[in-house]
Scaffold this motif. Structure first.
Motif, PDB file in Angstrom:
ATOM      1  N   ALA A   1      44.497  33.380  38.414  1.00 45.73           N
ATOM      2  CA  ALA A   1      44.649  32.546  39.606  1.00 45.73           C
ATOM      3  C   ALA A   1      45.921  32.923  40.375  1.00 45.73           C
ATOM      4  CB  ALA A   1      44.682  31.070  39.213  1.00 45.73           C
ATOM      5  N   ALA A   2      46.993  33.224  39.645  1.00 49.79           N
ATOM      6  CA  ALA A   2      48.247  33.613  40.296  1.00 49.79           C
ATOM      7  C   ALA A   2      48.094  34.937  41.041  1.00 49.79           C
ATOM      8  CB  ALA A   2      49.367  33.711  39.266  1.00 49.79           C
ATOM      9  N   LEU A   3      47.370  35.880  40.451  1.00 51.44           N
ATOM     10  CA  LEU A   3      47.117  37.147  41.142  1.00 51.44           C
ATOM     11  C   LEU A   3      46.277  36.926  42.396  1.00 51.44           C
ATOM     12  CD1 LEU A   3      46.411  39.560  38.131  1.00 51.44           C
ATOM     13  CD2 LEU A   3      48.369  39.625  39.694  1.00 51.44           C
ATOM     14  N   GLY A   4      45.329  35.980  42.317  1.00 46.57           N
ATOM     15  CA  GLY A   4      44.547  35.642  43.496  1.00 46.57           C
ATOM     16  C   GLY A   4      45.427  35.080  44.606  1.00 46.57           C
ATOM     17  N   VAL A   5      46.369  34.216  44.238  1.00 49.64           N
ATOM     18  CA  VAL A   5      47.298  33.657  45.217  1.00 49.64           C
ATOM     19  C   VAL A   5      48.135  34.767  45.850  1.00 49.64           C
ATOM     20  CG1 VAL A   5      49.346  32.209  45.486  1.00 49.64           C
ATOM     21  CG2 VAL A   5      47.400  31.379  44.168  1.00 49.64           C
TER      22      VAL A   5
ATOM     23  N   PRO B   1      29.374  34.343  36.884  1.00 51.68           N
ATOM     24  CA  PRO B   1      30.619  35.098  37.057  1.00 51.68           C
ATOM     25  C   PRO B   1      31.244  34.852  38.432  1.00 51.68           C
ATOM     26  CG  PRO B   1      28.948  36.475  36.032  1.00 51.68           C
ATOM     27  CD  PRO B   1      28.259  35.207  36.443  1.00 51.68           C
ATOM     28  N   GLY B   2      32.577  34.693  38.436  1.00 48.38           N
ATOM     29  CA  GLY B   2      33.266  34.367  39.674  1.00 48.38           C
ATOM     30  C   GLY B   2      33.055  35.385  40.776  1.00 48.38           C
ATOM     31  N   TRP B   3      32.987  36.685  40.411  1.00 47.44           N
ATOM     32  CA  TRP B   3      32.819  37.697  41.460  1.00 47.44           C
ATOM     33  C   TRP B   3      31.453  37.583  42.110  1.00 47.44           C
ATOM     34  CZ3 TRP B   3      29.318  41.712  41.971  1.00 47.44           C
ATOM     35  CH2 TRP B   3      28.513  42.002  40.862  1.00 47.44           C
ATOM     36  N   GLN B   4      30.462  37.097  41.350  1.00 46.97           N
ATOM     37  CA  GLN B   4      29.135  36.919  41.928  1.00 46.97           C
ATOM     38  C   GLN B   4      29.104  35.729  42.885  1.00 46.97           C
ATOM     39  OE1 GLN B   4      25.975  36.919  39.019  1.00 46.97           O
ATOM     40  NE2 GLN B   4      26.868  38.633  37.872  1.00 46.97           N
ATOM     41  N   VAL B   5      29.935  34.724  42.618  1.00 46.83           N
ATOM     42  CA  VAL B   5      29.997  33.566  43.516  1.00 46.83           C
ATOM     43  C   VAL B   5      30.392  34.005  44.922  1.00 46.83           C
ATOM     44  CG1 VAL B   5      31.164  31.380  44.009  1.00 46.83           C
ATOM     45  CG2 VAL B   5      30.509  31.940  41.657  1.00 46.83           C
ATOM     46  N   ILE B   6      31.506  34.710  45.023  1.00 48.34           N
ATOM     47  CA  ILE B   6      31.958  35.120  46.355  1.00 48.34           C
ATOM     48  C   ILE B   6      31.078  36.227  46.918  1.00 48.34           C
ATOM     49  CG2 ILE B   6      33.648  36.779  45.457  1.00 48.34           C
ATOM     50  CD1 ILE B   6      33.889  34.550  48.631  1.00 48.34           C
ATOM     51  N   ALA B   7      30.536  37.095  46.043  1.00 47.41           N
ATOM     52  CA  ALA B   7      29.671  38.168  46.524  1.00 47.41           C
ATOM     53  C   ALA B   7      28.428  37.607  47.194  1.00 47.41           C
ATOM     54  CB  ALA B   7      29.284  39.090  45.361  1.00 47.41           C
ATOM     55  N   TRP B   8      27.760  36.657  46.541  1.00 45.99           N
ATOM     56  CA  TRP B   8      26.557  36.074  47.135  1.00 45.99           C
ATOM     57  C   TRP B   8      26.900  35.261  48.382  1.00 45.99           C
ATOM     58  CZ3 TRP B   8      22.205  38.144  46.415  1.00 45.99           C
ATOM     59  CH2 TRP B   8      21.820  38.645  45.171  1.00 45.99           C
ATOM     60  N   ALA B   9      28.091  34.637  48.401  1.00 42.79           N
ATOM     61  CA  ALA B   9      28.484  33.846  49.569  1.00 42.79           C
ATOM     62  C   ALA B   9      28.674  34.734  50.799  1.00 42.79           C
ATOM     63  CB  ALA B   9      29.767  33.065  49.272  1.00 42.79           C
ATOM     64  N   VAL B  10      29.363  35.883  50.633  1.00 47.63           N
ATOM     65  CA  VAL B  10      29.573  36.749  51.798  1.00 47.63           C
ATOM     66  C   VAL B  10      28.271  37.410  52.232  1.00 47.63           C
ATOM     67  CG1 VAL B  10      32.011  37.153  51.342  1.00 47.63           C
ATOM     68  CG2 VAL B  10      30.327  38.694  50.354  1.00 47.63           C
TER      69      VAL B  10
ATOM     70  N   LEU C   1      39.398  37.246  41.535  1.00 48.98           N
ATOM     71  CA  LEU C   1      40.454  36.791  40.640  1.00 48.98           C
ATOM     72  C   LEU C   1      40.588  35.270  40.679  1.00 48.98           C
ATOM     73  CD1 LEU C   1      43.118  39.433  41.713  1.00 48.98           C
ATOM     74  CD2 LEU C   1      41.820  39.448  39.569  1.00 48.98           C
ATOM     75  N   TRP C   2      40.527  34.723  41.878  1.00 53.10           N
ATOM     76  CA  TRP C   2      40.754  33.286  42.082  1.00 53.10           C
ATOM     77  C   TRP C   2      39.709  32.432  41.374  1.00 53.10           C
ATOM     78  CZ3 TRP C   2      44.217  29.924  42.934  1.00 53.10           C
ATOM     79  CH2 TRP C   2      43.964  28.712  43.577  1.00 53.10           C
ATOM     80  N   TYR C   3      38.434  32.769  41.555  1.00 49.90           N
ATOM     81  CA  TYR C   3      37.390  31.964  40.951  1.00 49.90           C
ATOM     82  C   TYR C   3      37.350  32.109  39.435  1.00 49.90           C
ATOM     83  CZ  TYR C   3      35.350  30.574  45.419  1.00 49.90           C
ATOM     84  OH  TYR C   3      35.128  30.014  46.651  1.00 49.90           O
ATOM     85  N   ARG C   4      37.657  33.304  38.917  1.00 54.44           N
ATOM     86  CA  ARG C   4      37.736  33.459  37.461  1.00 54.44           C
ATOM     87  C   ARG C   4      38.864  32.614  36.892  1.00 54.44           C
ATOM     88  NH1 ARG C   4      37.355  39.328  34.958  1.00 54.44           N
ATOM     89  NH2 ARG C   4      37.319  37.968  33.126  1.00 54.44           N
TER      90      ARG C   4
ATOM     91  N   VAL D   1      39.737  23.565  38.487  1.00 55.40           N
ATOM     92  CA  VAL D   1      40.036  23.635  39.921  1.00 55.40           C
ATOM     93  C   VAL D   1      41.341  22.927  40.289  1.00 55.40           C
ATOM     94  CG1 VAL D   1      39.226  22.994  42.225  1.00 55.40           C
ATOM     95  CG2 VAL D   1      37.614  23.902  40.546  1.00 55.40           C
ATOM     96  N   PRO D   2      41.598  21.688  39.815  1.00 58.61           N
ATOM     97  CA  PRO D   2      42.830  21.009  40.245  1.00 58.61           C
ATOM     98  C   PRO D   2      44.100  21.765  39.872  1.00 58.61           C
ATOM     99  CG  PRO D   2      41.292  19.423  39.316  1.00 58.61           C
ATOM    100  CD  PRO D   2      40.731  20.786  39.011  1.00 58.61           C
ATOM    101  N   LYS D   3      44.181  22.226  38.629  1.00 58.52           N
ATOM    102  CA  LYS D   3      45.404  22.920  38.210  1.00 58.52           C
ATOM    103  C   LYS D   3      45.545  24.263  38.904  1.00 58.52           C
ATOM    104  CE  LYS D   3      46.570  20.854  33.781  1.00 58.52           C
ATOM    105  NZ  LYS D   3      46.933  21.109  32.373  1.00 58.52           N
ATOM    106  N   ALA D   4      44.453  24.999  39.036  1.00 57.22           N
ATOM    107  CA  ALA D   4      44.530  26.297  39.715  1.00 57.22           C
ATOM    108  C   ALA D   4      44.944  26.114  41.165  1.00 57.22           C
ATOM    109  CB  ALA D   4      43.191  27.019  39.635  1.00 57.22           C
TER     110      ALA D   4
END
Length: 297
Positions: A21-25, A185-194, A238-241, A248-251
């Motif tokens: 999450a920090a790398l995503g930020v 998988p988190g990468w699939q979440v954003i991949a399908w969204a875009v 990175l963020w969704y993983r 979600v709240p802590k991230a």
């Protein structure tokens, strides 16, 4: 396995999730400077539309290479929320705002995003973070808000309203994306969204290219490439993983550091002036981040 053993086993997952999450930020923190670069050669609608088109090309290639099947029908409403909030709404609204607002000022306004994300996630999932968590989150948001008012001298502009709208739609997208990342998988979440947003992105890009002038120099192209490949796709992987691992709240509270990182980029890359209040705000915000990470949900 005892409760103590379970807690020990969960620590590496929590540490790894926090790191992701920090790398995503960190990746997201350069998005506004990169957008400012893109605006030196492209109009706002063109920059936002092409960003979505290029991100969809990268994401689609990844989905095809991995032979990922279509998501379950139950996942599509959440993916639609991610597409509307994170792929279409946030990029367009922030790009429009950056036409008249400085990168530093815009970054601090968007600093309210973590609290908005935590609230949406709690309402959506029915979760109940601890009272200490909420007090720390509210304190962090208050610091960011106070910094914003101090910078703008109490006057809210059209750009500020666009940024507030951007953080509202993005918070919904973040919360839904974090929820979906627990079941796919988190990468699939954003991949399908875009990919789902591609028809709108392509239409916007086509219409904008015909109406807005283009002066695509190296800096503008570099900015567009970063917003498409990193801001719109790689950072979200990175963020969704990370959100799936630690919640979600802590991230979301880690993102309180994002406006301060962006302030640093604005000074180093864009030559904007650094406010004397920024170091104080940085220490206060980092303290709030530490408090939210220790609080138990």
């Amino acid at each position: 396995m005892t409760a103590h053993d379970s807690a020990i086993a969960a620590r590496p997952v929590a540490v790894g999730g926090t790191a992701l999450a920090a790398l995503g930020v960190l990746a997201f923190s350069f998005s506004f400077p990169a957008t400012a670069w893109a605006l030196t050669g492209f109009g706002p609608w063109t920059a936002a539309g092409l960003r979505g088109v290029l991100a969809a090309a990268v994401a689609g290639a990844g989905l095809l290479a991995a032979r990922v099947p279509l998501p379950d029908r139950a996942h599509w409403p959440g993916l639609a929320a991610v597409a509307v909030g994170c792929v279409l709404g946030f990029p367009l609204l922030t790009t429009l705002a950056l036409q008249t607002s400085s990168t530093a000022h815009s970054a601090v306004v968007i600093g309210l995003l973590p609290l908005a994300t935590a609230v949406v996630a709690a309402l959506r999932s029915g979760g109940r973070p601890s009272r200490g968590f909420w007090w720390a989150a509210l304190a962090g948001a208050a610091v960011v808000l106070g910094f914003t008012v101090q910078q703008s001298r109490g006057a809210l502009s059209r750009a500020d309203l666009l940024l507030v709208a951007a953080l509202a739609v993005c918070a919904a997208g973040y919360a839904e994306g974090g929820r979906l990342a627990r079941s796919m998988p988190g990468w699939q979440v954003i991949a399908w969204a875009v990919v789902a947003a591609l028809p709108v992105s392509a239409l916007a890009a086509g219409l904008a290219l015909a109406a807005e002038p283009v002066h695509a120099g190296p800096r503008a192209l570099a900015g567009l490439a970063y917003t498409a490949a990193i801001s719109q796709f790689g950072g979200f992987v990175l963020w969704y993983r990370g959100m799936a691992a630690i919640g979600v709240p802590k991230a979301s509270q880690l993102q309180l550091a994002q406006p301060l990182l962006t302030l640093g980029w604005a000074v180093l890359v864009l030559g904007e002036r650094f406010s004397p209040a920024a170091p104080v705000a940085a220490l206060l915000v980092l303290g709030c981040i530490a408090a939210t990470q220790r609080a138990r949900g």
